[in-house]
Scaffold this motif. Structure first.
Motif, PDB file in Angstrom:
ATOM      1  N   MET A   1      67.193  61.267  68.728  1.00 31.59           N
ATOM      2  CA  MET A   1      68.099  60.125  68.738  1.00 31.59           C
ATOM      3  C   MET A   1      67.333  58.809  68.680  1.00 31.59           C
ATOM      4  SD  MET A   1      71.180  59.429  68.598  1.00 31.59           S
ATOM      5  CE  MET A   1      72.639  58.720  69.199  1.00 31.59           C
ATOM      6  N   LYS A   2      66.198  58.752  69.369  1.00 30.41           N
ATOM      7  CA  LYS A   2      65.401  57.536  69.365  1.00 30.41           C
ATOM      8  C   LYS A   2      64.944  57.185  67.952  1.00 30.41           C
ATOM      9  CE  LYS A   2      61.298  55.400  71.255  1.00 30.41           C
ATOM     10  NZ  LYS A   2      60.093  55.546  72.026  1.00 30.41           N
ATOM     11  N   ARG A   3      64.570  58.207  67.183  1.00 31.89           N
ATOM     12  CA  ARG A   3      64.112  57.980  65.810  1.00 31.89           C
ATOM     13  C   ARG A   3      65.231  57.402  64.957  1.00 31.89           C
ATOM     14  NH1 ARG A   3      63.115  61.275  60.822  1.00 31.89           N
ATOM     15  NH2 ARG A   3      61.352  60.230  59.850  1.00 31.89           N
ATOM     16  N   ALA A   4      66.444  57.935  65.105  1.00 27.22           N
ATOM     17  CA  ALA A   4      67.589  57.441  64.337  1.00 27.22           C
ATOM     18  C   ALA A   4      67.889  55.991  64.697  1.00 27.22           C
ATOM     19  CB  ALA A   4      68.812  58.319  64.581  1.00 27.22           C
ATOM     20  N   ASN A   5      67.809  55.641  65.962  1.00 26.35           N
ATOM     21  CA  ASN A   5      68.056  54.274  66.409  1.00 26.35           C
ATOM     22  C   ASN A   5      67.000  53.322  65.837  1.00 26.35           C
ATOM     23  OD1 ASN A   5      69.341  52.198  67.841  1.00 26.35           O
ATOM     24  ND2 ASN A   5      67.991  52.480  69.589  1.00 26.35           N
ATOM     25  N   SER A   6      65.748  53.751  65.862  1.00 21.62           N
ATOM     26  CA  SER A   6      64.670  52.925  65.322  1.00 21.62           C
ATOM     27  C   SER A   6      64.820  52.760  63.820  1.00 21.62           C
ATOM     28  CB  SER A   6      63.310  53.545  65.639  1.00 21.62           C
ATOM     29  OG  SER A   6      63.087  53.557  67.025  1.00 21.62           O
ATOM     30  N   LEU A   7      65.223  53.820  63.148  1.00 19.93           N
ATOM     31  CA  LEU A   7      65.423  53.754  61.698  1.00 19.93           C
ATOM     32  C   LEU A   7      66.557  52.788  61.354  1.00 19.93           C
ATOM     33  CD1 LEU A   7      64.564  54.793  58.959  1.00 19.93           C
ATOM     34  CD2 LEU A   7      66.150  56.689  59.245  1.00 19.93           C
ATOM     35  N   GLU A   8      67.626  52.840  62.133  1.00 22.16           N
ATOM     36  CA  GLU A   8      68.742  51.920  61.910  1.00 22.16           C
ATOM     37  C   GLU A   8      68.303  50.471  62.115  1.00 22.16           C
ATOM     38  OE1 GLU A   8      73.142  50.830  63.678  1.00 22.16           O
ATOM     39  OE2 GLU A   8      72.381  52.859  63.957  1.00 22.16           O
ATOM     40  N   LYS A   9      67.515  50.219  63.144  1.00 24.80           N
ATOM     41  CA  LYS A   9      67.010  48.864  63.384  1.00 24.80           C
ATOM     42  C   LYS A   9      66.139  48.394  62.228  1.00 24.80           C
ATOM     43  CE  LYS A   9      67.070  48.918  68.428  1.00 24.80           C
ATOM     44  NZ  LYS A   9      66.259  48.861  69.644  1.00 24.80           N
ATOM     45  N   ALA A  10      65.304  49.278  61.704  1.00 24.38           N
ATOM     46  CA  ALA A  10      64.445  48.925  60.573  1.00 24.38           C
ATOM     47  C   ALA A  10      65.278  48.608  59.333  1.00 24.38           C
ATOM     48  CB  ALA A  10      63.465  50.062  60.281  1.00 24.38           C
ATOM     49  N   VAL A  11      66.297  49.405  59.087  1.00 24.92           N
ATOM     50  CA  VAL A  11      67.165  49.187  57.922  1.00 24.92           C
ATOM     51  C   VAL A  11      67.899  47.855  58.041  1.00 24.92           C
ATOM     52  CG1 VAL A  11      69.245  50.034  56.751  1.00 24.92           C
ATOM     53  CG2 VAL A  11      67.417  51.619  57.352  1.00 24.92           C
ATOM     54  N   ARG A  12      68.417  47.581  59.227  1.00 23.30           N
ATOM     55  CA  ARG A  12      69.140  46.310  59.426  1.00 23.30           C
ATOM     56  C   ARG A  12      68.206  45.107  59.263  1.00 23.30           C
ATOM     57  NH1 ARG A  12      74.324  46.688  62.132  1.00 23.30           N
ATOM     58  NH2 ARG A  12      74.791  48.887  62.472  1.00 23.30           N
ATOM     59  N   ALA A  13      67.018  45.200  59.811  1.00 25.56           N
ATOM     60  CA  ALA A  13      66.059  44.106  59.680  1.00 25.56           C
ATOM     61  C   ALA A  13      65.694  43.896  58.216  1.00 25.56           C
ATOM     62  CB  ALA A  13      64.805  44.389  60.511  1.00 25.56           C
ATOM     63  N   HIS A  14      65.493  44.985  57.477  1.00 23.51           N
ATOM     64  CA  HIS A  14      65.138  44.882  56.057  1.00 23.51           C
ATOM     65  C   HIS A  14      66.279  44.245  55.253  1.00 23.51           C
ATOM     66  CE1 HIS A  14      64.469  46.199  51.909  1.00 23.51           C
ATOM     67  NE2 HIS A  14      63.189  46.077  52.235  1.00 23.51           N
ATOM     68  N   THR A  15      67.497  44.652  55.548  1.00 21.68           N
ATOM     69  CA  THR A  15      68.658  44.084  54.860  1.00 21.68           C
ATOM     70  C   THR A  15      68.769  42.589  55.135  1.00 21.68           C
ATOM     71  OG1 THR A  15      69.813  46.192  54.998  1.00 21.68           O
ATOM     72  CG2 THR A  15      71.174  44.243  54.616  1.00 21.68           C
ATOM     73  N   ASN A  16      68.588  42.195  56.390  1.00 23.76           N
ATOM     74  CA  ASN A  16      68.658  40.773  56.733  1.00 23.76           C
ATOM     75  C   ASN A  16      67.503  39.992  56.115  1.00 23.76           C
ATOM     76  OD1 ASN A  16      71.012  41.173  58.146  1.00 23.76           O
ATOM     77  ND2 ASN A  16      70.022  41.339  60.121  1.00 23.76           N
ATOM     78  N   LEU A  17      66.338  40.608  56.031  1.00 28.85           N
ATOM     79  CA  LEU A  17      65.210  39.963  55.356  1.00 28.85           C
ATOM     80  C   LEU A  17      65.572  39.645  53.912  1.00 28.85           C
ATOM     81  CD1 LEU A  17      62.131  41.979  56.630  1.00 28.85           C
ATOM     82  CD2 LEU A  17      62.314  39.492  56.596  1.00 28.85           C
ATOM     83  N   SER A  18      66.194  40.588  53.250  1.00 32.17           N
ATOM     84  CA  SER A  18      66.595  40.385  51.851  1.00 32.17           C
ATOM     85  C   SER A  18      67.606  39.253  51.717  1.00 32.17           C
ATOM     86  CB  SER A  18      67.187  41.672  51.268  1.00 32.17           C
ATOM     87  OG  SER A  18      66.225  42.682  51.239  1.00 32.17           O
ATOM     88  N   THR A  19      68.544  39.187  52.656  1.00 33.28           N
ATOM     89  CA  THR A  19      69.555  38.131  52.620  1.00 33.28           C
ATOM     90  C   THR A  19      68.926  36.752  52.790  1.00 33.28           C
ATOM     91  OG1 THR A  19      71.219  39.633  53.496  1.00 33.28           O
ATOM     92  CG2 THR A  19      71.663  37.277  53.728  1.00 33.28           C
ATOM     93  N   PHE A  20      68.041  36.618  53.783  1.00 33.77           N
ATOM     94  CA  PHE A  20      67.394  35.319  53.997  1.00 33.77           C
ATOM     95  C   PHE A  20      66.469  34.959  52.832  1.00 33.77           C
ATOM     96  CE2 PHE A  20      68.624  36.043  58.481  1.00 33.77           C
ATOM     97  CZ  PHE A  20      69.278  34.840  58.692  1.00 33.77           C
ATOM     98  N   ALA A  21      65.820  35.943  52.247  1.00 31.21           N
ATOM     99  CA  ALA A  21      64.962  35.685  51.082  1.00 31.21           C
ATOM    100  C   ALA A  21      65.798  35.185  49.903  1.00 31.21           C
ATOM    101  CB  ALA A  21      64.193  36.944  50.698  1.00 31.21           C
ATOM    102  N   THR A  22      66.993  35.715  49.747  1.00 28.22           N
ATOM    103  CA  THR A  22      67.887  35.266  48.677  1.00 28.22           C
ATOM    104  C   THR A  22      68.279  33.811  48.876  1.00 28.22           C
ATOM    105  OG1 THR A  22      68.746  37.503  48.367  1.00 28.22           O
ATOM    106  CG2 THR A  22      70.114  35.692  47.553  1.00 28.22           C
ATOM    107  N   LEU A  23      68.623  33.458  50.117  1.00 28.86           N
ATOM    108  CA  LEU A  23      68.986  32.068  50.404  1.00 28.86           C
ATOM    109  C   LEU A  23      67.833  31.120  50.098  1.00 28.86           C
ATOM    110  CD1 LEU A  23      70.889  32.582  53.763  1.00 28.86           C
ATOM    111  CD2 LEU A  23      71.880  31.950  51.558  1.00 28.86           C
ATOM    112  N   VAL A  24      66.635  31.482  50.526  1.00 28.86           N
ATOM    113  CA  VAL A  24      65.462  30.646  50.268  1.00 28.86           C
ATOM    114  C   VAL A  24      65.238  30.515  48.765  1.00 28.86           C
ATOM    115  CG1 VAL A  24      62.949  30.500  50.512  1.00 28.86           C
ATOM    116  CG2 VAL A  24      64.352  31.103  52.483  1.00 28.86           C
ATOM    117  N   SER A  25      65.357  31.606  48.052  1.00 28.31           N
ATOM    118  CA  SER A  25      65.156  31.599  46.605  1.00 28.31           C
ATOM    119  C   SER A  25      66.144  30.674  45.904  1.00 28.31           C
ATOM    120  CB  SER A  25      65.290  33.023  46.068  1.00 28.31           C
ATOM    121  OG  SER A  25      65.139  33.050  44.685  1.00 28.31           O
ATOM    122  N   ILE A  26      67.386  30.728  46.324  1.00 22.76           N
ATOM    123  CA  ILE A  26      68.409  29.863  45.726  1.00 22.76           C
ATOM    124  C   ILE A  26      68.084  28.396  45.987  1.00 22.76           C
ATOM    125  CG2 ILE A  26      70.829  29.129  45.919  1.00 22.76           C
ATOM    126  CD1 ILE A  26      71.480  32.149  46.392  1.00 22.76           C
TER     127      ILE A  26
END
Length: 72
Positions: free
Chosen positions: A1-26
């Motif tokens: 379960m710990k691995r799944a939780n950590s994986l979810e946190k990594a995925v969410r952080a990566h998704t948010n990184l992409s969103t903020f990078a898009t804003l900066v790019s624009i």
């Protein structure tokens, strides 16, 4: 379960990184017209906020990814 939780946190952080990078790019890509100094200052503030948040998200992503890899 710990691995799944950590994986979810990594995925969410990566998704948010992409969103903020898009804003900066624009905003850095010259999509503001007219050279209004007030708009330019506002855009720079937003860019600075996004870049600071990206640094936090990178740390979160690295931590979550490391936890995922060590919990195998």
């Amino acid at each position: 379960m710990k691995r799944a939780n950590s994986l979810e946190k990594a995925v969410r952080a990566h998704t948010n990184l992409s969103t903020f990078a898009t804003l900066v790019s624009i905003l850095e890509g010259g999509h503001l017209y007219g050279g209004n100094p007030r708009s330019d200052r506002a855009a720079q503030k937003i860019i600075d906020i996004c870049k600071a948040e990206q640094q936090k998200l990178l740390r979160d992503y690295d931590t979550a990814l490391a936890a995922t890899l060590t919990s195998e």
